[in-house]
Design an enzyme around this catalytic site. Sequence first.
Site, short mmCIF file in Angstrom:
data_model
loop_
_atom_site.label_atom_id
_atom_site.label_comp_id
_atom_site.label_asym_id
_atom_site.label_seq_id
_atom_site.Cartn_x
_atom_site.Cartn_y
_atom_site.Cartn_z
N ARG A 67 -19.41 -21.50 21.16
CA ARG A 67 -18.58 -22.31 20.24
C ARG A 67 -18.61 -23.78 20.66
O ARG A 67 -18.64 -24.68 19.81
CB ARG A 67 -17.16 -21.78 20.20
CG ARG A 67 -17.09 -20.45 19.44
CD ARG A 67 -15.75 -19.78 19.62
NE ARG A 67 -14.69 -20.52 18.97
CZ ARG A 67 -13.43 -20.52 19.37
NH1 ARG A 67 -13.08 -19.83 20.43
NH2 ARG A 67 -12.54 -21.20 18.70
N ARG B 80 -16.47 -28.89 9.43
CA ARG B 80 -17.07 -28.65 10.74
C ARG B 80 -18.53 -29.06 10.77
O ARG B 80 -19.17 -28.99 11.82
CB ARG B 80 -16.97 -27.16 11.07
CG ARG B 80 -15.99 -26.83 12.18
CD ARG B 80 -16.09 -25.36 12.41
NE ARG B 80 -15.51 -24.88 13.62
CZ ARG B 80 -14.26 -24.43 13.73
NH1 ARG B 80 -13.44 -24.49 12.71
NH2 ARG B 80 -13.85 -23.93 14.87
N ARG C 277 -5.96 -18.62 26.57
CA ARG C 277 -5.71 -18.06 25.24
C ARG C 277 -6.32 -16.67 25.13
O ARG C 277 -5.76 -15.78 24.52
CB ARG C 277 -6.33 -19.00 24.19
CG ARG C 277 -5.91 -18.66 22.79
CD ARG C 277 -6.14 -19.84 21.87
NE ARG C 277 -7.51 -19.95 21.48
CZ ARG C 277 -8.00 -20.95 20.73
NH1 ARG C 277 -7.21 -21.93 20.34
NH2 ARG C 277 -9.25 -20.97 20.38
N ARG D 20 -7.82 -13.04 21.47
CA ARG D 20 -8.69 -13.41 20.35
C ARG D 20 -10.11 -12.97 20.66
O ARG D 20 -10.64 -13.28 21.72
CB ARG D 20 -8.63 -14.94 20.16
CG ARG D 20 -7.93 -15.34 18.89
CD ARG D 20 -7.89 -16.82 18.72
NE ARG D 20 -9.20 -17.38 18.36
CZ ARG D 20 -9.36 -18.56 17.78
NH1 ARG D 20 -8.31 -19.28 17.47
NH2 ARG D 20 -10.56 -19.00 17.50
N LYS E 22 -5.74 -28.45 18.29
CA LYS E 22 -5.72 -28.81 16.86
C LYS E 22 -4.77 -27.94 16.05
O LYS E 22 -4.03 -28.45 15.23
CB LYS E 22 -7.10 -28.58 16.21
CG LYS E 22 -8.20 -29.49 16.57
CD LYS E 22 -9.39 -29.31 15.62
CE LYS E 22 -9.96 -27.91 15.49
NZ LYS E 22 -10.59 -27.38 16.69
P1 AMP Z 1 -11.11 -21.79 14.54
O1 AMP Z 1 -9.89 -20.95 14.54
O2 AMP Z 1 -10.99 -23.04 13.70
O3 AMP Z 1 -11.63 -22.09 15.92
O4 AMP Z 1 -12.26 -20.93 13.81
C1 AMP Z 1 -12.67 -19.67 14.32
C2 AMP Z 1 -14.07 -19.35 13.81
O5 AMP Z 1 -14.08 -19.29 12.37
C3 AMP Z 1 -15.14 -20.40 14.14
O6 AMP Z 1 -15.67 -20.22 15.44
C4 AMP Z 1 -16.17 -20.13 13.04
O7 AMP Z 1 -16.92 -18.96 13.31
C5 AMP Z 1 -15.27 -19.84 11.84
N1 AMP Z 1 -14.93 -21.08 11.09
C6 AMP Z 1 -13.70 -21.64 10.95
N2 AMP Z 1 -13.77 -22.76 10.19
C7 AMP Z 1 -15.06 -22.90 9.85
C8 AMP Z 1 -15.78 -23.88 9.09
N3 AMP Z 1 -15.16 -24.93 8.54
N4 AMP Z 1 -17.12 -23.71 8.95
C9 AMP Z 1 -17.76 -22.65 9.50
N5 AMP Z 1 -17.15 -21.71 10.22
C10 AMP Z 1 -15.81 -21.82 10.41
#
Ligand code: AMP
Length: 193
Positions: free
Chosen positions: A144, A88, A127, A133, A13
């Site tokens: 996740r 989300r 990754r 990360r 994404k």
């Molecule tokens: P991502 O890079 O989009 O995978 O986001 C990394 C982490 O940030 C996720 O595993 C959540 O802990 C938090 N996060 C990102 N976007 C959201 C969202 N829209 N709602 C809640 N937590 C979020």
Amino acid sequence: MRVVFLGPPGSGKGTQATLLARRLNVPAISTGDMLRLAVSQGTPLGVKAASVMAAGRLVPDDVMIGMIRDRIAMPDAREGFVLDGFPRTVEQALALEGMLEGNGRGVSAVLNLSVPEPAVLDRLAGRSAEEGRSDDGRATVLERLRVYHEQTEPLIGFYRQRGLLADVDGVGEVPEISERIDRALEGRARGVA
Ligand code: AMP
């Protein structure tokens, strides 16, 4: 054009959202990147979010909704945006609808990047090794994915019901997937997808 990306962690994404935003000349808005910046800067939000993110859980809806409300109100997002990582949860999706409602500027399309789970696990393991990360450790990755299935996957039906969803096969090379995305968006514009 206001586009939302859906897909499990590791579906590509982030990469595709950045590339599509460039093609559309609108900002790519990644809530994960915004949160990681807050964590690295040690802001009060970052301090609170760090442990939630490290555990693979979701930051509370009210925090995320406030963050996106402020971001899409910025001048560079007036002509559109590509969202990566928001909404989300159904609550976040309803809040987004509320924010965009009223001025004829709802979500234009939702792209659901589908990648089989074994491929997702492989990508996340890669990754973790490359980028270090902190939320790409094995236990966190599994959490996740569990949270994705429980909280985010229902958005596929939510947006399908609204006639906004386009499924895109997320397996393949980056340019190939970008092409599929462009075709899906063109199809939607012509009303055939
Ligand atoms: P991502 O890079 O989009 O995978 O986001 C990394 C982490 O940030 C996720 O595993 C959540 O802990 C938090 N996060 C990102 N976007 C959201 C969202 N829209 N709602 C809640 N937590 C979020």
